[in-house]
Write a protein that holds these residues in place. Structure first.
Motif, short mmCIF file in Angstrom:
data_model
loop_
_atom_site.label_atom_id
_atom_site.label_comp_id
_atom_site.label_asym_id
_atom_site.label_seq_id
_atom_site.Cartn_x
_atom_site.Cartn_y
_atom_site.Cartn_z
N LYS A 74 22.03 2.78 -4.28
CA LYS A 74 21.65 1.84 -3.21
C LYS A 74 21.10 2.66 -2.05
CE LYS A 74 23.96 -1.11 0.16
NZ LYS A 74 25.16 -1.92 0.44
N ILE A 75 19.90 2.28 -1.59
CA ILE A 75 19.29 2.99 -0.46
C ILE A 75 19.06 1.97 0.65
CG2 ILE A 75 17.22 4.24 0.31
CD1 ILE A 75 16.88 5.11 -2.69
N ALA A 76 19.62 2.21 1.83
CA ALA A 76 19.49 1.24 2.92
C ALA A 76 19.26 1.95 4.24
CB ALA A 76 20.76 0.38 3.00
N GLY A 77 18.43 1.33 5.07
CA GLY A 77 18.25 1.83 6.43
C GLY A 77 17.16 2.88 6.59
N LEU A 78 16.40 3.12 5.53
CA LEU A 78 15.33 4.13 5.62
C LEU A 78 13.95 3.51 5.81
CD1 LEU A 78 16.36 6.74 2.86
CD2 LEU A 78 16.96 6.70 5.28
N GLY A 79 13.90 2.19 6.04
CA GLY A 79 12.60 1.52 6.19
C GLY A 79 11.80 1.59 4.90
N PHE A 80 10.48 1.67 5.03
CA PHE A 80 9.61 1.73 3.84
C PHE A 80 9.93 2.95 2.97
CE2 PHE A 80 5.59 -0.82 5.32
CZ PHE A 80 6.39 -1.90 5.63
N GLU A 81 10.31 4.05 3.65
CA GLU A 81 10.59 5.32 2.95
C GLU A 81 11.63 5.13 1.84
OE1 GLU A 81 8.68 7.90 3.76
OE2 GLU A 81 9.65 9.19 2.28
N GLY A 82 12.52 4.17 2.01
CA GLY A 82 13.57 3.91 1.01
C GLY A 82 12.98 3.58 -0.36
N TYR A 83 11.82 2.91 -0.38
CA TYR A 83 11.20 2.56 -1.67
C TYR A 83 10.71 3.83 -2.37
CZ TYR A 83 11.19 -2.36 -0.19
OH TYR A 83 11.57 -3.63 0.22
N LYS A 84 10.16 4.76 -1.59
CA LYS A 84 9.69 6.02 -2.17
C LYS A 84 10.87 6.82 -2.73
CE LYS A 84 6.73 10.00 -1.35
NZ LYS A 84 5.94 10.77 -0.39
N CYS A 85 11.96 6.87 -1.96
CA CYS A 85 13.17 7.57 -2.43
C CYS A 85 13.67 6.94 -3.72
CB CYS A 85 14.28 7.49 -1.38
SG CYS A 85 13.91 8.36 0.13
N ALA A 86 13.56 5.62 -3.83
CA ALA A 86 14.02 4.92 -5.03
C ALA A 86 13.18 5.32 -6.24
CB ALA A 86 13.96 3.41 -4.81
N VAL A 87 11.86 5.38 -6.05
CA VAL A 87 10.97 5.77 -7.16
C VAL A 87 11.24 7.23 -7.55
CG1 VAL A 87 8.57 6.05 -7.89
CG2 VAL A 87 9.22 4.06 -6.51
N GLU A 88 11.44 8.09 -6.54
CA GLU A 88 11.76 9.51 -6.82
C GLU A 88 13.05 9.62 -7.64
OE1 GLU A 88 9.77 11.83 -3.00
OE2 GLU A 88 11.80 11.07 -2.84
N SER A 126 0.84 -1.21 0.00
CA SER A 126 0.00 0.00 0.00
C SER A 126 0.87 1.25 0.00
CB SER A 126 -0.90 0.06 1.23
OG SER A 126 -1.64 -1.10 1.33
N PHE A 127 1.95 1.21 0.82
CA PHE A 127 2.84 2.38 0.90
C PHE A 127 3.46 2.68 -0.46
CE2 PHE A 127 7.07 4.20 1.31
CZ PHE A 127 6.80 5.35 2.04
N ILE A 128 3.93 1.63 -1.15
CA ILE A 128 4.58 1.84 -2.47
C ILE A 128 3.55 2.33 -3.49
CG2 ILE A 128 5.80 0.72 -4.38
CD1 ILE A 128 7.01 -1.22 -2.23
N GLU A 129 2.36 1.71 -3.47
CA GLU A 129 1.32 2.12 -4.43
C GLU A 129 0.92 3.58 -4.21
OE1 GLU A 129 -0.48 -2.29 -5.36
OE2 GLU A 129 -1.41 -1.06 -3.81
N ASP A 130 0.74 3.97 -2.95
CA ASP A 130 0.38 5.37 -2.63
C ASP A 130 1.49 6.32 -3.07
OD1 ASP A 130 -1.93 4.41 -1.55
OD2 ASP A 130 -1.36 4.73 0.55
N SER A 131 2.75 5.93 -2.81
CA SER A 131 3.89 6.78 -3.17
C SER A 131 3.94 6.98 -4.68
CB SER A 131 5.21 6.15 -2.72
OG SER A 131 5.20 5.94 -1.34
N CYS A 132 3.73 5.89 -5.42
CA CYS A 132 3.79 5.97 -6.89
C CYS A 132 2.67 6.84 -7.43
CB CYS A 132 3.75 4.57 -7.51
SG CYS A 132 5.30 3.69 -7.28
N LYS A 133 1.49 6.69 -6.84
CA LYS A 133 0.34 7.51 -7.26
C LYS A 133 0.68 8.99 -7.07
CE LYS A 133 -3.56 5.05 -6.72
NZ LYS A 133 -4.52 4.44 -5.80
#
Ligand code: CA2
Length: 145
Positions: free
Chosen positions: A122-136, A32-39
């Motif tokens: 490489k993004i590590a240690g940011l929890g779920f937020e790391g996935y949003k940073c990756a998409v950004e 849900s977090f990744i889907e919301d971030s992508c939206k």
């Protein structure tokens, strides 16, 4: 812009154990977090999780010509899989590697990452937020390529 997000082995168990390392939210919460971030970022995404190395290799191969970017948390395969590295190299899709925990401050074997040889970041240690940073990061990278 289409981004594929791959999560590797045991990440489907998020929230069930080791909350001190991986937090208490579940894999469904992560999706849900990744889907919301992508939206929010105006990016189309597909999520995929597998516990099997060959299935992950197949999914990366099938992404060729379909996805513009790849976000991958290869989980334990990070530290062992030349096959996943080769698949990413073969399809040549811009890739960001993500880890929920800070792999570099854990056991020595977690400092090794094969995917890092090809990942743009490489993004590590940011929890779920790391996935949003990756998409950004991928959005910015793909828009300015
Ligand atoms: O920090 C990360 O995201 C990792 O990729 C997670 C992997 C680990 O092998 C990497 O070194 C770092 C492990 C995922 C296992 O997730 C669990 C979930 C619930 C209970 C136990 C493990």
């Amino acid at each position: 812009m289409k981004i594929l997000v791959i999560n590797g082995p045991n990440l489907n168990l998020l929230g069930l154990r080791e909350p001190k390392i991986y937090g208490s939210r579940t894999y469904a919460d992560l999706c849900s977090f990744i889907e919301d971030s992508c939206k929010e970022l105006g990016v189309e995404c597909e999520l995929y999780q597998s516990n099997h190395e060959g299935d992950i290799v197949d999914k990366i191969q099938q992404a060729y010509g379909v996805f513009d970017g790849l976000v991958i948390n290869p989980a334990a395969y990070t530290h062992t899989s030349v096959a996943i590295l080769d698949a990413i190299k073969a399809v040549s899709i811009p890739t960001v590697e993500v880890h929920i925990s800070d792999v570099d401050s854990r056991e020595k074997f977690r400092k090794i990452s094969y995917v890092s040889y090809v990942a743009k970041k490489k993004i590590a240690g940011l929890g779920f937020e790391g996935y949003k940073c990756a998409v950004e990061f991928l959005k910015e990278y793909l828009e300015n390529k």
